[in-house]
Enzyme design. Structure first.
Site, PDB file in Angstrom:
ATOM      1  N   ASP A  62       0.841  -1.182   0.000  1.00 18.38           N
ATOM      2  CA  ASP A  62       0.000   0.000   0.000  1.00 18.38           C
ATOM      3  C   ASP A  62       0.892   1.253   0.000  1.00 18.38           C
ATOM      4  O   ASP A  62       1.765   1.366  -0.862  1.00 18.38           O
ATOM      5  CB  ASP A  62      -0.959  -0.053   1.203  1.00 18.38           C
ATOM      6  CG  ASP A  62      -2.026   1.012   1.171  1.00 18.38           C
ATOM      7  OD1 ASP A  62      -3.016   0.845   0.443  1.00 18.38           O
ATOM      8  OD2 ASP A  62      -1.866   2.028   1.878  1.00 18.38           O
ATOM      9  N   TYR A  70      -1.963  11.486   2.317  1.00 21.24           N
ATOM     10  CA  TYR A  70      -2.777  11.671   1.111  1.00 21.24           C
ATOM     11  C   TYR A  70      -2.830  13.136   0.697  1.00 21.24           C
ATOM     12  O   TYR A  70      -2.796  13.461  -0.494  1.00 21.24           O
ATOM     13  CB  TYR A  70      -4.197  11.151   1.352  1.00 21.24           C
ATOM     14  CG  TYR A  70      -4.286   9.653   1.416  1.00 21.24           C
ATOM     15  CD1 TYR A  70      -4.444   8.894   0.256  1.00 21.24           C
ATOM     16  CD2 TYR A  70      -4.222   8.980   2.633  1.00 21.24           C
ATOM     17  CE1 TYR A  70      -4.532   7.510   0.312  1.00 21.24           C
ATOM     18  CE2 TYR A  70      -4.309   7.591   2.690  1.00 21.24           C
ATOM     19  CZ  TYR A  70      -4.460   6.866   1.531  1.00 21.24           C
ATOM     20  OH  TYR A  70      -4.541   5.499   1.584  1.00 21.24           O
ATOM     21  N   HIS A 102      -6.537  -6.820  -1.710  1.00 25.97           N
ATOM     22  CA  HIS A 102      -5.484  -5.840  -1.410  1.00 25.97           C
ATOM     23  C   HIS A 102      -4.622  -6.286  -0.239  1.00 25.97           C
ATOM     24  O   HIS A 102      -3.468  -5.871  -0.117  1.00 25.97           O
ATOM     25  CB  HIS A 102      -6.152  -4.499  -1.080  1.00 25.97           C
ATOM     26  CG  HIS A 102      -5.208  -3.351  -0.901  1.00 25.97           C
ATOM     27  ND1 HIS A 102      -4.526  -2.770  -1.942  1.00 25.97           N
ATOM     28  CD2 HIS A 102      -4.833  -2.674   0.221  1.00 25.97           C
ATOM     29  CE1 HIS A 102      -3.777  -1.771  -1.491  1.00 25.97           C
ATOM     30  NE2 HIS A 102      -3.945  -1.701  -0.177  1.00 25.97           N
TER      31      HIS A 102
END
Length: 299
Positions: free
Chosen positions: A116, A223, A279
């Site tokens: 990730d 982010y 994921h």
């Protein structure tokens, strides 16, 4: 009692671990260390919304295989330092943290394994510090050039990446998650993974990590910085570090179509698909992933 001590007491990780705080790139990171100190250095980089515990299925086997394993809480996460300001979470700083860990270990090179966001850091480290890496393993994240292309042009990937836009809002995401007792991130872990992957005991450990002072805001700032703080270091698109890309096909966040173009940008790359994994493939199929890691590192 420290979190890692409680985890060991519960026998979630049946291995002797050492916790430490390591100075790197002007901050202190909380690092779990395992395995022989003289072994080849392997650094495991977790993603969002995890912390070092995200590698609990890998630490033991890598240490048993003779590697010196370092597993940091990346900056802003859990017990690591949480600098203020978006600039502190630019990808340049995140990669420099990794280089600082290699320096702190007294090594010239290391193997890095990322999932990730940790995989995004691994890609950027390989692109900007190729001489400091022996090998790289990335899990379910494409090369940054491929990611940028798909996010800007592929409607399917745009829809899957909706949460990145939500995280750009000031203070609201972290406030909602905290007020909701971390229901949203916990539900995301469970709803996007195979049933039973994350137990109630696991979720409680994650909640404690998310609840550390200023932690979740710092986590979301990764982010925000990704869109608002462009990297300053120049990077080559072509990856020269030997690379293994492991991809769980049933990923609800990232399309499998990004995997092969990413390996095409590697001079020495291998791609392994896990057709029934999501994921969270290293949680769901740990024995197979661990065997792939060890085989690739030793090759």
């Amino acid at each position: 009692m420290l979190l890692e001590d409680r985890v060991r007491h519960k026998e979630v990780i049946p291995i002797r671990m050492e916790h430490d705080f390591v100075e790197t790139n002007g901050i202190k990171l909380h690092v779990i260390k395992a395995g022989p100190t003289e072994g080849p250095l392997v650094i495991l980089l977790h993603g969002f919304p995890e912390f070092w515990y995200g590698w609990n299925h890998q630490i033991d086997e890598l240490a048993q295989a003779g590697y010196c394993v370092w597993v940091p809480d990346q900056r802003g996460y859990n017990l690591s330092e949480k600098p203020k300001g978006l600039g502190a979470y630019s990808i340049d700083h995140l990669a420099a943290d990794v280089i600082g860990l290699i320096d702190a270990a007294g090594r010239q090179k290391a193997v890095i394994v990322g999932h990730d966001w940790g995989a995004a850091v691994a890609w950027w480290t390989a692109a900007t510090y190729p001489d400091r890496l022996e090998r790289m393993v990335v899990i379910n994240v494409p090369h940054p050039t491929v990611m940028k292309r798909f996010v800007s042009r592929d409607k399917g990937q745009m829809l899957r990446s909706w949460y990145i836009g939500f995280f750009q809002l000031p203070w609201l995401p972290e406030t909602l998650f905290r007020v909701g007792n971390w229901y949203a991130p916990a539900r995301t872990l469970r709803s996007t993974s195979r049933r039973g992957t994350f137990t109630e005991a696991d979720i409680q450990l994650y909640k404690e990590a998310w609840g550390q002072p200023r932690a979740f805001r710092a986590m979301v700032n990764w982010y925000r910085a990704a869109l608002r703080r462009a990297p300053k270091r120049s990077a080559k698109a072509r990856i020269t570090v030997p690379t293994l890309l492991i991809w769980g096909v049933r990923d609800q966040f990232l399309k499998r179509e990004m995997a092969q173009p990413s390996i095409d940008l590697c001079e020495n790359g291998q791609l392994i698909f896990h057709e029934k994994a999501t994921h969270w493939v290293h949680h769901e199929e740990p024995k197979q992933v661990n065997a792939e890691l060890i085989r690739f590192i030793n090759s």
